[in-house]
Design a protein around this motif. Sequence first.
Motif, PDB file in Angstrom:
ATOM      1  N   UNK A 128      81.019   1.577  38.826  1.00  0.00           N
ATOM      2  CA  UNK A 128      79.974   1.776  39.892  1.00  0.00           C
ATOM      3  C   UNK A 128      80.283   3.494  40.077  1.00  0.00           C
ATOM      4  N   UNK A 129      80.870   4.176  40.171  1.00  0.00           N
ATOM      5  CA  UNK A 129      81.252   5.400  40.045  1.00  0.00           C
ATOM      6  C   UNK A 129      80.835   5.949  38.864  1.00  0.00           C
ATOM      7  N   UNK A 189      76.108   9.291  37.357  1.00  0.00           N
ATOM      8  CA  UNK A 189      74.312   9.481  35.856  1.00  0.00           C
ATOM      9  C   UNK A 189      73.876  10.051  36.955  1.00  0.00           C
ATOM     10  N   UNK A 190      73.292   9.723  37.926  1.00  0.00           N
ATOM     11  CA  UNK A 190      72.280   9.835  38.867  1.00  0.00           C
ATOM     12  C   UNK A 190      72.317  10.798  39.179  1.00  0.00           C
ATOM     13  N   UNK A 191      73.628  11.216  40.088  1.00  0.00           N
ATOM     14  CA  UNK A 191      73.779  12.863  40.684  1.00  0.00           C
ATOM     15  C   UNK A 191      73.727  13.955  39.511  1.00  0.00           C
ATOM     16  N   UNK A 238      70.081   6.632  31.236  1.00  0.00           N
ATOM     17  CA  UNK A 238      70.123   8.005  30.766  1.00  0.00           C
ATOM     18  C   UNK A 238      69.490   8.284  30.037  1.00  0.00           C
ATOM     19  N   UNK A 239      69.798   7.737  29.275  1.00  0.00           N
ATOM     20  CA  UNK A 239      68.888   8.071  27.511  1.00  0.00           C
ATOM     21  C   UNK A 239      67.248   8.469  27.948  1.00  0.00           C
ATOM     22  N   UNK A 246      64.972   6.520  35.406  1.00  0.00           N
ATOM     23  CA  UNK A 246      66.871   6.022  35.169  1.00  0.00           C
ATOM     24  C   UNK A 246      67.020   5.333  36.597  1.00  0.00           C
ATOM     25  N   UNK A 247      66.430   5.209  37.390  1.00  0.00           N
ATOM     26  CA  UNK A 247      66.534   4.517  38.945  1.00  0.00           C
ATOM     27  C   UNK A 247      66.584   2.881  38.465  1.00  0.00           C
TER      28      UNK A 247
END
Length: 165
Positions: free
Chosen positions: A25-26, A31-33, A119-120, A131-132
């Motif tokens: 999860x981290x 990836x989002x950050x 992410x890709x 992404x979300x």
Amino acid sequence: MGNPVESEPLKSDLTLHWIIVGMMLMMLTTYVVICHTVGAQLQQPLPEAQRILIRTVLYAVAIVTFPLTNLIRHIQLRLNQTMPRPQTQSGPVALARSRYLTTVIVSMSLVEVVGILGLVMFILGDGFNTLYIFTGLSALGMFLYRPKTDEYLEIINAIAAQKHE
């Protein structure tokens, strides 16, 4: 199983399993950050037509990943219960813990791939929405295939029953 004294050690047996889920999860959060902080420098936009084709293929891969993960997890759980005990003197709990850890790692790794696909796609020029979506699907998979005490108990009981056969 209904006795809280018996279930307490079982919860502590699954601590490492939950640490693996937390790390996954981290990674999704990371990836989002990363995409929010340095996303503009990361993106290498492809032409729209190519992106749509790649996105469609990756959505299909993500959709297929869930039933495939479920099948692999089901097979692993049955193997955990039916594989013969090794000649070593490790008890059924230690053996069940290590076997179930392998099952959790494989399940989490397979659903983590769905987040990586998001992410890709972001790097290939898609927006945050894609992404979300992929990240959310991956997090949903982590919830669905999280470590479960009842599965762990079934493995322990099956391994313990082998000793008496």
